[in-house]
Each structure stands twice: as structure tokens, then as C-alpha cells.
Write an enzyme that holds these catalytic residues in place. Structure first.
Site, PDB file in Angstrom:
ATOM      1  CB  SER A 285       4.249   8.262   3.306  1.00 56.75           C
ATOM      2  OG  SER A 285       3.586   7.941   4.434  1.00 56.75           O
ATOM      3  CE  LYS A 286      -2.049   7.959  -2.082  1.00 52.72           C
ATOM      4  NZ  LYS A 286      -3.148   8.013  -1.303  1.00 52.72           N
ATOM      5  NE  ARG A 287       1.028   3.643   3.200  1.00 51.97           N
ATOM      6  CZ  ARG A 287       2.266   2.895   3.698  1.00 51.97           C
ATOM      7  NH1 ARG A 287       2.695   2.716   5.016  1.00 51.97           N
ATOM      8  NH2 ARG A 287       3.352   2.667   2.705  1.00 51.97           N
TER       9      ARG A 287
END
Ligand code: GLU
Length: 538
Positions: free
Chosen positions: A292-294
Site C-alpha cells: 500500500s501507499k502507507r
């Protein structure tokens, strides 16, 4: 829209679509492989999406076929301005050039779903007429009540054959009632009528044989209350209309595929069902869970091909391009995240990938994204770049840093050639080779503390004089002088090599020592040894 329209589509008016015989003729004629990438413009394209596009592109190109880019923008609530442009620019940067798209045009235009509404209407009417789809008038509140009630009983609510006759729809109502509600302008959706007791099987190109009982499927919405089709109907209609032969997409669509197959069958287009390939997920560097972007923010790597500025929050997400990656390295890395050629080779041009790609060699298991390996791929591509290109980049950086010192282009060329094997990114070159432009202020204390011995001072003093007297200042001759001088002083070259590097460059490691000395030139090297000796204590 009228209930149970008469005058259903005349099968003969769509040659090749409705009879078994003409379907086989269709496929005999339409042998050409056609794949598509069909993103929704809801934000920046995740690298998982770029990989899907890449595989669909490679599959088509390998087979001499066409690759289509279709924008799936029927969900107006999730539309994000700038996302479509971002997708187009990203594919362009990667070199994944569609044969047909919003910008390239093509025989099946328009390639943006919001402009194809009438086409979907035609198909939905057909499904209604044949009794494979129905109107549903349940409000969001009605459905919420059903959901809560199911939850209380420990069930998950599913709008399907087990409950549909108890809900507000054209199956549970009389035709008169339905017509009255439709005429009153009340909101409705159109749902697919899934019959229980069937098994839907298909042969996925990645996963093999997959089967679902129809009881596990809900009556998915095909058309929303705003009159726009949902993804389930729109993509399928477009795949039919655009003569797509192979659907290559993310594995999140696998559970919807049996419903899609039922829709093809309901349209009497079972022979037009494409082959499916559901691609495994890209996983976090740790190995489990979707990337994910996180994860990118947490570990400092991009998950988007290009930088993206959120149009609402203004938040900027980094991109591989802006982080200094070459598009060749980026797609090379992506190609190998889930596919392998069956050999040890790891570096491929797009052209080579087109030659070699086969969907049979796509793994079923998720592929772990490794940020270090991504950098490694960039370094491999940098090592293959023409030195001229690197020299120009290096010169620009050095000028910006104010270290120019009237170096010639030939100097930059040689410096770039020396730095080339030692960096991962072009932007690292000037800093990595600072000592090629600036006399070092400080010498590596650790190496000096560990290795320096008093007798070396006289050795380097003699060496400096020998080098100063050396007419021919090429790497080989420098090396010879160093070795001879060491021999003379009864020193092993191994003892003094790293110290010499520290005296000349300030650092314990760096580009090849003798070529570096050649590049700096006799005067500079002699001066650096002299001033270095002054800095060394002991
Ligand atoms: N619009 C869908 C998406 O955003 C496309 C899925 C498909 O390829 O069928 O992923």
C-alpha cells in the site's frame, strides 16, 4: 425504460453474435489477440495497476495483437480530476503504448465509458427482455435494515434468490405495480437474476480451473439509479464490443468473474467469453499483505509511477520517475514481480519482454515488492547507459553545486565512466564523486587510526616525488611507480593502497584508484598527497 420491452434485438441484426455457428465464424475470423487495461480514474495508478497494464500489453504484443486502454469512469462519485491524464502519462512514460485509447482513437471509440451510455442501455434492455435482469426499488435504508437484521442472526445479507421474492423488485411485484412505480419516477436499480443450483467454471490462465456455485453469488447491480451501468455490466459490454479476447486483471476481480460469465450466457454470448487471467497481488516488502501507499511512506519508496498531487488535499505522493528511476528499469522490475522467464536472466528490454512473455510463467502466489531490488534494477540500467548521457547529467549537477573549476567535457566524460559502476541513480553521481572535483578537507579518520604507521610518511614523500617526476601519468604507469616505490621501501603494496586512496580522495572507498589518479592529473595528486600528509598526525 419500459418493463419487458418487446421487439427484442433481432439476433440476425448482429451477425456473429447470437448463434453458435456465427460465433465460431466470429472467432475464426477474429483470431487476433486483443487485450485491454481498463483502469478507473479514481486516483493515481498504483504500481500493481501498472504491472497489470504491462502484462496485458506484453501478452498482446507477444501474440502480435492489440492492446487497448479503456477508461472506466462510470462511477461518477469516485471520479478524480487529473487521474485519467495521470494514467495516460504513466503508461506513456513506461513505453506501454496502447494501439487504441482515448488519445490514440481506434475503430471502437469512444474509449471512455461515460461516453458509451447508449451502448450499455441496449444490452441492459436485452437482459430485461429475456428475464435475466430485473428492477429493484429497495432504498438504501431498506437494504440497511436487511443488512442489520441478517447481522443479528449472524448472517451476511446477500441480495439473491433466497431473499429476492421478499424484497421490493419487479420479480416480487405484479407487472402493474412495477409499471406504476417506474412511471412515478422512483429510483431503481437493475440487478442480474442469478439462478441457484448452477456451477460456474472457467479455466483461468494463471490459476487453472476455478469453480463457483451460483448460490455464492448475489444479484449484482448492473445499472445504478443514476442510469449509469456498474463496472460489472459496462466492462463486459465493452469487452464484447471491442472484441477483447483475453482479460488480464488483478485477482480482486476473480470472485466477480462467475457473475460476468452468467451475464455473457444471459446475453446468448457464451462463445464470446474471453480467456481470463487473474494476476496475484503485489505484497509488502515484509512479505504478507497487499503493498500500500502507507508501506511506501513508512519505508521511503514510491508506489506510484509518477508523482501525484491529490487535487483535494494537495498531498504529494512520490513517483518512481521523480525518484530518479529510468522507465526501462521500472518496467523491467515490474515484469519480474510475478513472472519469470525460466532462466537466470534478469535484465530485459521491453522488446525482449515482448518476445519472451508467457502467461503460463506468471506465479499464482503474490509477489513481494523489494525496494532494494528496485534500486538494483536501476543500477543495472545505469551501467548500460551511454557514458555521454551520464557525463551530461554529472556536468549539470557539478555546475549546480558550484564545483565546476573549469573542467573540460572530456574530464566529465572520464569521471562519469569511473562513477558509472558505483551508483544506482544519475542524481547520485556528483556527490559520489565529489573528490574528483573538490580537494578533500577531511581524511577518513577511521582508516588512518587503524592503518597509519610512521614509516609510511617517508614512503609517501618519496612516492609523491616519484610521481611528480613521472612524465607519463597513465593509470598503468602510476600503478607501476607505486609498486616499485613500495618495493624499494620494503613495503607491501597492500599496506599502503587504502592509505593512498585516503590521502588523495579523503575516502576509504570509491572509484578505481589508479584511473582516478590519472584523471586528477599529476599536479593535483602530488598536491593532495602533500596536503594530506600535513593533516595526518603521527
Ligand atoms: N475498472 C476496473 C479496475 O479499475 C477494471 C477491472 C478489469 O480489468 O476488468 O480495476
Amino acid at each position: 425504460m419500459k418493463l419487458k420491452e418487446t421487439g427484442s434485438q433481432n439476433s440476425s441484426s448482429r451477425p456473429g453474435l447470437n448463434s453458435d455457428r456465427s460465433n465460431s465464424i466470429f472467432f475464426a475470423v477474429m483470431k487476433k489477440v486483443r487485450t485491454r487495461f481498463a483502469p478507473s480514474p479514481t486516483g493515481p495508478l498504483h504500481i500493481g495497476g501498472v504491472r497489470t497494464a504491462l502484462y496485458a500489453y506484453l501478452f498482446a504484443k507477444h501474440a502480435g495483437g492489440d492492446f487497448i486502454l479503456r477508461i472506466e469512469d462510470t462511477d461518477r462519485n469516485r471520479f478524480v480530476p487529473g487521474a485519467e491524464e495521470y494514467i495516460i502519462e504513466s503508461l506513456n512514460w513506461c513505453g506501454i503504448i496502447p494501439d487504441e485509447s482515448v488519445t490514440a482513437g481506434g475503430p471502437f471509440k469512444p474509449y471512455r465509458q461515460s461516453e458509451r451510455k447508449e451502448i450499455y442501455d441496449k444490452y441492459i434492455k436485452q437482459l430485461l427482455n429475456k428475464g435475466h435482469a430485473y428492477y429493484a426499488f429497495d432504498s438504501p435504508t431498506d437494504l440497511e435494515i436487511q443488512r442489520r437484521a441478517a447481522e443479528k442472526e449472524g448472517r451476511v445479507f446477500s441480495y439473491d434468490a433466497s431473499v429476492r421474492m421478499k424484497l421490493k423488485n419487479s420479480l416480487s411485484m405484479t407487472d402493474e405495480e412495477t409499471s406504476r412505480i417506474l412511471a412515478s419516477g422512483e429510483d431503481y436499480v437493475i440487478r442480474i437474476k442469478v439462478m441457484p443450483g448452477e456451477t460456474i467454471s472457467f479455466d483461468d490462465m494463471v490459476r487453472g480451473e476455478v469453480s463457483f456455485p451460483s448460490e455464492s453469488l448475489d444479484d449484482k447491480v448492473l445499472m445504478k439509479s443514476d442510469g449509469m451501468p456498474t463496472y460489472h455490466l459496462a466492462h463486459l459490454v465493452d469487452d464484447i464490443e471491442m472484441q477483447v479476447t483475453h482479460v488480464i486483471r488483478g485477482e480482486e476481480w476473480l470472485p466477480s468473474t462467475p457473475t460476468h460469465i452468467l451475464i455473457y450466457q444471459a446475453l446468448d454470448l457464451a462463445d464470446r467469453i474471453p480467456r481470463f487471467a487473474h494476476l496475484p497481488l503485489l505484497l509488502k516488502p515484509e512479505g504478507s499483505g497487499k503493498l500500500s501507499k502507507r508501506d511506501g511512506d513508512r519505508l521511503g519508496f514510491p508506489v506510484f509511477p509518477l508523482q501525484w498531487k491529490d487535487p483535494v488535499t494537495g498531498e504529494i505522493s512520490m513517483g518512481f520517475r521523480e525518484k530518479g528511476y529510468y522507465p526501462e528499469a521500472f518496467i523491467n522490475m515490474l515484469a519480474l514481480l510475478g513472472w519469470n522467464p525460466g532462466t537466470e536472466q534478469e535484465i530485459f528490454t521491453l522488446n525482449e519482454l515482448e518476445q519472451l512473455f508467457s502467461i503460463q510463467q506468471v506465479n499464482k502466489a503474490g509477489a513481494r515488492f523489494d525496494p532494494e531490488k528496485a534500486k538494483w534494477f536501476n543500477a543495472q540500467w545505469l551501467h548500460r547507459k551511454p557514458v555521454n548521457q551520464l557525463a551530461a547529467a554529472l556536468k549539470k549537477q557539478v555546475l549546480e553545486l558550484g564545483w565546476h573549476n573549469n573542467r573540460t567535457d572530456s574530464y566529465f566524460y572520464k569521471a562519469a565512466a569511473l562513477l558509472q559502476p558505483r551508483v544506482h541513480f544519475e542524481y547520485e553521481m556528483a556527490q559520489a564523486g565529489k573528490y574528483l572535483f573538490v580537494t578533500p578537507d577531511l581524511l577518513d579518520e577511521k582508516v588512518l587510526a587503524k592503518k597509519w604507521k610512521e614509516p609510511y610518511r617517508s614512503f609517501f614523500t618519496i612516492l609523491k616525488d616519484n610521481l611528480a617526476n613521472q612524465q607519463d601519468f597513465r593509470a598503468e604507469t602510476i600503478e607501476l611507480t607505486v609498486k616499485k616505490t613500495a618495493e624499494h621501501q620494503q613495503l607491501k603494496p597492500g599496506e599502503i593502497m587504502q592509505l593512498m586512496r585516503v590521502l588523495v580522495s579523503g575516502q576509504s572507498s570509491g572509484v578505481d584508484l589508479f584511473p582516478m589518479m590519472e584523471l586528477l592529473g599529476s599536479h593535483e595528486v602530488v598536491q593532495r598527497i602533500e596536503s594530506g600528509l600535513l593533516k595526518v598526525k603521527g
